[in-house]
Enzyme design. Sequence first.
Site, PDB file in Angstrom:
ATOM      1  N   ASP A 230       0.879  -1.163   0.000  1.00 40.83           N
ATOM      2  CA  ASP A 230       0.000   0.000   0.000  1.00 40.83           C
ATOM      3  C   ASP A 230       0.924   1.222   0.000  1.00 40.83           C
ATOM      4  OD1 ASP A 230      -2.034   1.795   0.089  1.00 40.83           O
ATOM      5  OD2 ASP A 230      -3.130   0.821   1.711  1.00 40.83           O
TER       6      ASP A 230
HETATM    7  C1  BGC Z   1      -4.989   3.351   0.158  1.00 46.39           C
HETATM    8  C2  BGC Z   1      -5.067   2.399  -1.018  1.00 46.39           C
HETATM    9  C3  BGC Z   1      -4.869   3.161  -2.308  1.00 46.39           C
HETATM   10  C4  BGC Z   1      -3.530   3.844  -2.243  1.00 46.39           C
HETATM   11  C5  BGC Z   1      -3.204   4.646  -3.506  1.00 46.39           C
HETATM   12  C6  BGC Z   1      -3.713   4.180   0.129  1.00 46.39           C
HETATM   13  O1  BGC Z   1      -3.716   5.156   1.103  1.00 46.39           O
HETATM   14  O2  BGC Z   1      -5.048   2.635   1.361  1.00 46.39           O
HETATM   15  O3  BGC Z   1      -6.314   1.763  -1.025  1.00 46.39           O
HETATM   16  O4  BGC Z   1      -4.954   2.291  -3.390  1.00 46.39           O
HETATM   17  O5  BGC Z   1      -3.512   4.744  -1.147  1.00 46.39           O
HETATM   18  O6  BGC Z   1      -4.031   5.740  -3.588  1.00 46.39           O
END
Ligand code: BGC
Length: 802
Positions: A230
């Site tokens: 993530d």
């Molecule tokens: C979120 C993800 C997301 C990623 C990119 C993170 O903060 O938890 O779900 O895909 O950011 O935006």
Amino acid sequence: MNALDDVLMQMSLEEKVSFCSGKDFWTLQGLERLGLPSIMVTDGPHGVRKQSASTDHLGINESIPATCFPTASLLASTWNPELLFKMGEALALECHKLNVGVLLGPGVNLKRSPLCGRNFEYFSEDPFITSKLASALVKGIQSKGIGTSLKHFAANNQEFRRMITDVIVDERTLRELYLMCFEEVVKSAQPMTLMSAYNRLNGTYCSENQWLLTRVLREEWGFNGVVLTDWGATNDRVKGLIAGEDIEMPGITKENNQKVYEAILNNHLDISILDQSIKRQLEVSEKIQRALNERNDFDPLAHHELAKEIASEGIVLLKNEEQVLPVEIGEKIAILGLMAKEPKYQGSGSSFMNPTKLDNFYDAMVSCYEHEGYSANWIDYAPAYNGHLDMIDINHVLEIARRVHKVILCIGLPEVYESEGFDRERLELPEVFNTLVVRIQKVNPSIIVVLSNGSPVHMPWVSKVPGIIEGYLYGQAGASALAEIVCGLKSPSGCLAETFPLDLEASKYFPGGDTQVVYKEGLYVGYRFYDSFNREVLFPFGHGLTYSSFQIEPLRISNLDAWSYDVAFRVKNLGNYRSKVILQLYVSPKEMRMYHPKQALKAFKKVDLGPNEALDVVLNLDKRAFAYYDVVSKDWEVESGSYEIRVGFSSRNIIQTTLLEIEGTQVPSLTETQLEVQNYYKNITKDHLEIEDTIFEKLLGRSIVHEKNKAFDLNTPIYEMRHTVIGKILYYIVSKETRKMSSKQKNAGMKKMIESVLSEITLRNMAMMSSGAVTFKMAEGFLEMANGHYIKGIKTIIKRTQ
Ligand code: BGC
């Protein structure tokens, strides 16, 4: 030697190491010199959020218009995998058009509590329906060659302290609930990528959890795609790589790559691990690039229509008394509430996107009326409240309500009540909405409340209101679908994939403390809890009405071969409306040695029936329908005994049942301690879910280590260091930045999210996400200082920045 080995041979060590992180915020590493493509990834999950300008992953900057489909709460209430497959195909075509190779979704985290701020982006409190629907979506997207990123692996069930919290959960619960959401999708749909979660799982960060990323994911489930972190979830990059984490995202700092480089030179890391990872990446990106070369296009209007069709199958009719619904076109009605004209149709955070078109309920109702020759004069409107949640012109609102046949009041959860980045504190709607319902209902009892929210709410007025529709976050075309349902042009057919509880008893251990959350409730999550103890709920799991009524005839079971049972029955539409209906099958084990929740969903089917039409339905049950995960044999086992097969229209509306005797597997015997724990969980009293630490530790198989009073580390939120001199300075800087970022925001939810995310920021996050303003080396120096070693800290910073 195959072609990939050949490519690897031509790469320098530096080039190889560059594949350990993203190329930039939204692209994976490629290598032009060797003709290896860089693939673009974007959020997801319910629409393509490709940013046109500067980068961020919190939904702060605008994105290029794309179709905004309903969010996962509504998708789940369609109970329709075929429809989700179609949505997947549509999403993939939009990716083609925008040259996006991987869509970051779907999110399949289980709704452990209705309070999780991000529940609108997740499917259900039940792993079976989650995995069936998510598999269909992944298959749809990947059928057009676009990759998905199944997220957030694993046990990321809350926003509070999501970057650092340690989820303590016993293996059976983990396997049966939280991992199962991923397992079926991985096995049946092979997502090209998977995103590891921010949190720790039983002591180890998911992004460096070898058991999770290699033992379970690759070895047991056969995942052969790429794992990415993530955004900002890397803790120890070298450990991560060894554990099976292929790519650090977003990869804007290259310091971790340097660490990998050094580890290889120092023989702390075997180059073959890196080579394997690059091969996986190249395979995936080549596949995607081939698909993108087809340059498919899409028809925005056709996708808008598809978004409407999906919304129309997921909107849930919760209550319909005195036949208040459908509204007869031509009846004089009042539509009240700002949300009727300014819809709340998607959630805040990284999934927030820019729709190609946006319908609103008021206009959609006017078109339904006009289509039948009635002018807009038949529909009164008043906003009743403003964007700040103040009641406005209440006397005028009541006046309008008094003079019409029926009132439709549109209310819901504004962004500041639910979003990525923070959890909800309570189930209540904003007070102004409850007040409005009660006051309007007093002057006109024929009131229909339409809700726009991503997760369950309390409805203290439920008994006073004849009509309630759960519209969820229905996407850009949802308002039109809603109008068609309200006017009776289509029967509603959505069913809740989550319980609307009256109390928060099942959320007793949510969201845990500052560094740890202990899943003591075990398997008693959602309806598994409420049904086991016959607790009253507002609306049960699986509930949803149609404009018709249906009959289910007795069940006939046939045993096809070992571990395959067909449950057949006839279903009949008894009413005058054509409607879809969802048939739900629950399995209820009787008097077993292990503890089991009273029942669990094991099969379902949505069928479409015209007036008086009947259909034979067959649902299949395999071994998993009866199995539990055994922590001794490390396998799925079945206890011998009777299992009740229950078919109905919700977990609390079972129509037909029959008993099935099953000869189970050779289950390992239980020790006395294990037996004690099983009996304890079986005999939890009806009124509370108070689990003693000692019992939970026995279930866990080890003691819970409470982290207390330890020195600050890179994962301590800066907020907690604010009593030290350096902590105060850092916190001041972070708060100033926060204020600056949030002041640019018009959306109140986004403001609140920025504030919450930054209030939890750690030195590690700063080093990873500040584009070099704070390097890891500086972070380490600050840490020394926060721990009282000022001179050492200053030396570290000076030495390392030289
Ligand atoms: C979120 C993800 C997301 C990623 C990119 C993170 O903060 O938890 O779900 O895909 O950011 O935006």
